[in-house]
Design a protein around this motif. Structure first.
Motif, PDB file in Angstrom:
ATOM      1  N   LEU A 196       0.800  -1.219   0.000  1.00 29.65           N
ATOM      2  CA  LEU A 196       0.000   0.000   0.000  1.00 29.65           C
ATOM      3  C   LEU A 196       0.834   1.271   0.000  1.00 29.65           C
ATOM      4  O   LEU A 196       0.364   2.319  -0.453  1.00 29.65           O
ATOM      5  CB  LEU A 196      -0.937   0.001   1.217  1.00 29.65           C
ATOM      6  CG  LEU A 196      -1.924  -1.166   1.268  1.00 29.65           C
ATOM      7  CD1 LEU A 196      -2.678  -1.171   2.593  1.00 29.65           C
ATOM      8  CD2 LEU A 196      -2.869  -1.119   0.097  1.00 29.65           C
ATOM      9  N   ILE A 197       2.044   1.213   0.544  1.00 33.67           N
ATOM     10  CA  ILE A 197       2.940   2.370   0.532  1.00 33.67           C
ATOM     11  C   ILE A 197       4.346   1.900   0.181  1.00 33.67           C
ATOM     12  O   ILE A 197       4.649   0.698   0.201  1.00 33.67           O
ATOM     13  CB  ILE A 197       2.961   3.118   1.891  1.00 33.67           C
ATOM     14  CG1 ILE A 197       3.535   2.242   2.994  1.00 33.67           C
ATOM     15  CG2 ILE A 197       1.600   3.651   2.243  1.00 33.67           C
ATOM     16  CD1 ILE A 197       3.738   2.970   4.325  1.00 33.67           C
ATOM     17  N   MET A 198       5.181   2.860  -0.132  1.00 36.80           N
ATOM     18  CA  MET A 198       6.601   2.584  -0.372  1.00 36.80           C
ATOM     19  C   MET A 198       7.399   3.733   0.207  1.00 36.80           C
ATOM     20  O   MET A 198       6.840   4.787   0.532  1.00 36.80           O
ATOM     21  CB  MET A 198       6.885   2.406  -1.851  1.00 36.80           C
ATOM     22  CG  MET A 198       6.626   3.603  -2.695  1.00 36.80           C
ATOM     23  SD  MET A 198       6.955   3.209  -4.415  1.00 36.80           S
ATOM     24  CE  MET A 198       6.378   4.693  -5.175  1.00 36.80           C
ATOM     25  N   SER A 199       8.685   3.518   0.351  1.00 36.45           N
ATOM     26  CA  SER A 199       9.532   4.601   0.843  1.00 36.45           C
ATOM     27  C   SER A 199      10.367   5.131  -0.311  1.00 36.45           C
ATOM     28  O   SER A 199      10.809   4.380  -1.171  1.00 36.45           O
ATOM     29  CB  SER A 199      10.443   4.113   1.974  1.00 36.45           C
ATOM     30  OG  SER A 199      11.342   3.135   1.502  1.00 36.45           O
ATOM     31  N   VAL A 200      10.527   6.432  -0.327  1.00 36.54           N
ATOM     32  CA  VAL A 200      11.371   7.085  -1.320  1.00 36.54           C
ATOM     33  C   VAL A 200      12.227   8.120  -0.606  1.00 36.54           C
ATOM     34  O   VAL A 200      11.842   8.656   0.424  1.00 36.54           O
ATOM     35  CB  VAL A 200      10.554   7.767  -2.450  1.00 36.54           C
ATOM     36  CG1 VAL A 200       9.771   6.755  -3.249  1.00 36.54           C
ATOM     37  CG2 VAL A 200       9.633   8.823  -1.908  1.00 36.54           C
ATOM     38  N   ARG A 201      13.385   8.359  -1.160  1.00 37.36           N
ATOM     39  CA  ARG A 201      14.269   9.360  -0.574  1.00 37.36           C
ATOM     40  C   ARG A 201      13.885  10.724  -1.105  1.00 37.36           C
ATOM     41  O   ARG A 201      13.832  10.960  -2.297  1.00 37.36           O
ATOM     42  CB  ARG A 201      15.722   9.047  -0.900  1.00 37.36           C
ATOM     43  CG  ARG A 201      16.641   9.983  -0.131  1.00 37.36           C
ATOM     44  CD  ARG A 201      18.044   9.472   0.003  1.00 37.36           C
ATOM     45  NE  ARG A 201      18.217   8.156   0.524  1.00 37.36           N
ATOM     46  CZ  ARG A 201      18.243   7.816   1.821  1.00 37.36           C
ATOM     47  NH1 ARG A 201      18.044   8.728   2.725  1.00 37.36           N
ATOM     48  NH2 ARG A 201      18.457   6.587   2.192  1.00 37.36           N
TER      49      ARG A 201
END
Length: 71
Positions: free
Chosen positions: A37-42
């Motif tokens: 449902l979500i992801m991490s990005v810099r």
């Protein structure tokens, strides 16, 4: 960690409305990432190119669809 549907939707809505640093809620974000449902990005830092940006939570397409179903 088990999350109720209302907890999942509340966190997804928070992520949709603003960029939340990953370290603010790593356990819940980890669960939502495993669910796709979500992801991490810099997040980039424009003032100092040598400075490392903060990891933020963003919705995936699946997360956006889940938010839209709520409305």
């Amino acid at each position: 960690m088990d999350l109720t549907e209302s907890q999942v939707l509340a966190v997804l809505e928070q992520v949709r409305l603003r960029q939340i640093p990953w370290h603010k809620n790593p356990v819940v974000f980890g669960v939502l990432r495993r669910l796709g449902l979500i992801m991490s990005v810099r997040q980039g830092v424009t003032s100092d190119p040598e400075k490392i940006g903060v990891e933020i939570a963003v919705l995936t397409d699946k997360g956006r669809e889940r938010c839209e179903r709520r409305k």
